[in-house]
Design a protein around this motif. Structure first.
Motif, PDB file in Angstrom:
ATOM      1  N   ASP A 103      18.581  15.855 -31.575  1.00 19.45           N
ATOM      2  CA  ASP A 103      17.504  15.186 -30.364  1.00 19.45           C
ATOM      3  C   ASP A 103      16.451  16.602 -29.465  1.00 19.45           C
ATOM      4  O   ASP A 103      17.445  17.707 -29.072  1.00 19.45           O
ATOM      5  CB  ASP A 103      17.794  15.082 -29.120  1.00 19.45           C
ATOM      6  N   ARG A 104      14.850  16.735 -30.516  1.00 18.88           N
ATOM      7  CA  ARG A 104      14.209  17.744 -30.537  1.00 18.88           C
ATOM      8  C   ARG A 104      13.455  17.573 -29.052  1.00 18.88           C
ATOM      9  O   ARG A 104      12.438  16.596 -28.447  1.00 18.88           O
ATOM     10  CB  ARG A 104      13.821  17.491 -31.349  1.00 18.88           C
ATOM     11  N   ASN A 105      13.853  19.265 -28.597  1.00 18.09           N
ATOM     12  CA  ASN A 105      12.801  19.089 -26.775  1.00 18.09           C
ATOM     13  C   ASN A 105      11.440  18.632 -27.675  1.00 18.09           C
ATOM     14  O   ASN A 105      10.878  19.668 -28.106  1.00 18.09           O
ATOM     15  CB  ASN A 105      13.023  19.986 -26.271  1.00 18.09           C
ATOM     16  N   GLU A 106      10.214  18.220 -27.001  1.00 14.71           N
ATOM     17  CA  GLU A 106       8.880  18.125 -26.813  1.00 14.71           C
ATOM     18  C   GLU A 106       8.030  18.063 -25.250  1.00 14.71           C
ATOM     19  O   GLU A 106       8.704  17.757 -24.546  1.00 14.71           O
ATOM     20  CB  GLU A 106       8.382  16.444 -27.686  1.00 14.71           C
ATOM     21  N   TRP A 108       6.209  16.357 -24.222  1.00 17.06           N
ATOM     22  CA  TRP A 108       6.421  15.223 -23.695  1.00 17.06           C
ATOM     23  C   TRP A 108       7.539  14.369 -23.595  1.00 17.06           C
ATOM     24  O   TRP A 108       7.442  13.473 -22.853  1.00 17.06           O
ATOM     25  CB  TRP A 108       5.518  14.308 -24.489  1.00 17.06           C
ATOM     26  N   VAL A 110      11.440  14.125 -25.329  1.00 15.64           N
ATOM     27  CA  VAL A 110      12.621  14.536 -26.614  1.00 15.64           C
ATOM     28  C   VAL A 110      12.527  13.580 -27.882  1.00 15.64           C
ATOM     29  O   VAL A 110      12.276  12.506 -27.773  1.00 15.64           O
ATOM     30  CB  VAL A 110      13.978  14.040 -25.676  1.00 15.64           C
ATOM     31  N   ASN A 111      12.325  13.800 -28.703  1.00 19.36           N
ATOM     32  CA  ASN A 111      11.996  13.475 -29.577  1.00 19.36           C
ATOM     33  C   ASN A 111      13.699  13.068 -30.876  1.00 19.36           C
ATOM     34  O   ASN A 111      14.229  13.506 -31.010  1.00 19.36           O
ATOM     35  CB  ASN A 111      11.403  14.152 -31.229  1.00 19.36           C
ATOM     36  N   MET A 114      16.495  13.512 -34.767  1.00 25.12           N
ATOM     37  CA  MET A 114      15.485  14.044 -35.854  1.00 25.12           C
ATOM     38  C   MET A 114      16.919  14.466 -37.178  1.00 25.12           C
ATOM     39  O   MET A 114      17.632  15.781 -36.771  1.00 25.12           O
ATOM     40  CB  MET A 114      14.354  15.389 -35.894  1.00 25.12           C
TER      41      MET A 114
END
Length: 127
Positions: A103-106, A108, A110-111, A114
């Motif tokens: 789970d990647r920080n963006e 806006w 969290v994505n 991935m």
């Protein structure tokens, strides 16, 4: 951006041991499933075999050919997964690849979920 970097491969005699490590780094919110795959000589990543996988909670699964010889573990605080390989056999020779669901920080938020792969580390078992 997220990276997975493997280490620990090398040349070992049959019956020997190696310990592989894979560290995930970057804009990480959470690392979920982590796994080791291997691609035999001449095969590409999409032909790689799942060797072992482990959930964030520590539940592990193995391919039958490595049960009793390999052990997967992880350190969630270090975003690191390990593969302890004992009683190595020539047929274990392969490029070992780390894979993780992250789970990647963006900017806006969290994505989630991935998939990332490392570049691999070569394990050669030969006398």
């Amino acid at each position: 951006q997220v990276q997975l970097v493997e280490s620990g491969g090398g040349l070992v005699q049959p019956g020997g041991s190696l310990r592989l490590s894979c560290v995930a780094s970057g804009d990480i919110f959470s690392v979920n499933r982590m796994a080791w795959y291997r691609a035999a000589p001449g095969k590409r990543r999409h032909q790689a075999e799942l060797v072992a996988e482990i959930t964030r909670a520590g539940r592990a699964n193995y391919v039958d050919s490595v049960k009793g010889r390999f052990a997967i573990s992880r350190d969630n605080a270090k975003n690191t997964v390990y593969l302890q390989m004992d009683n190595l056999k020539p047929e274990d020779t392969a490029v070992y690849l780390c894979c993780a669901l992250i789970d990647r920080n963006e900017t806006w938020g969290v994505n989630f979920g991935m998939e990332y792969w490392g570049k691999g580390t070569l394990v050669t078992v030969s006398s």
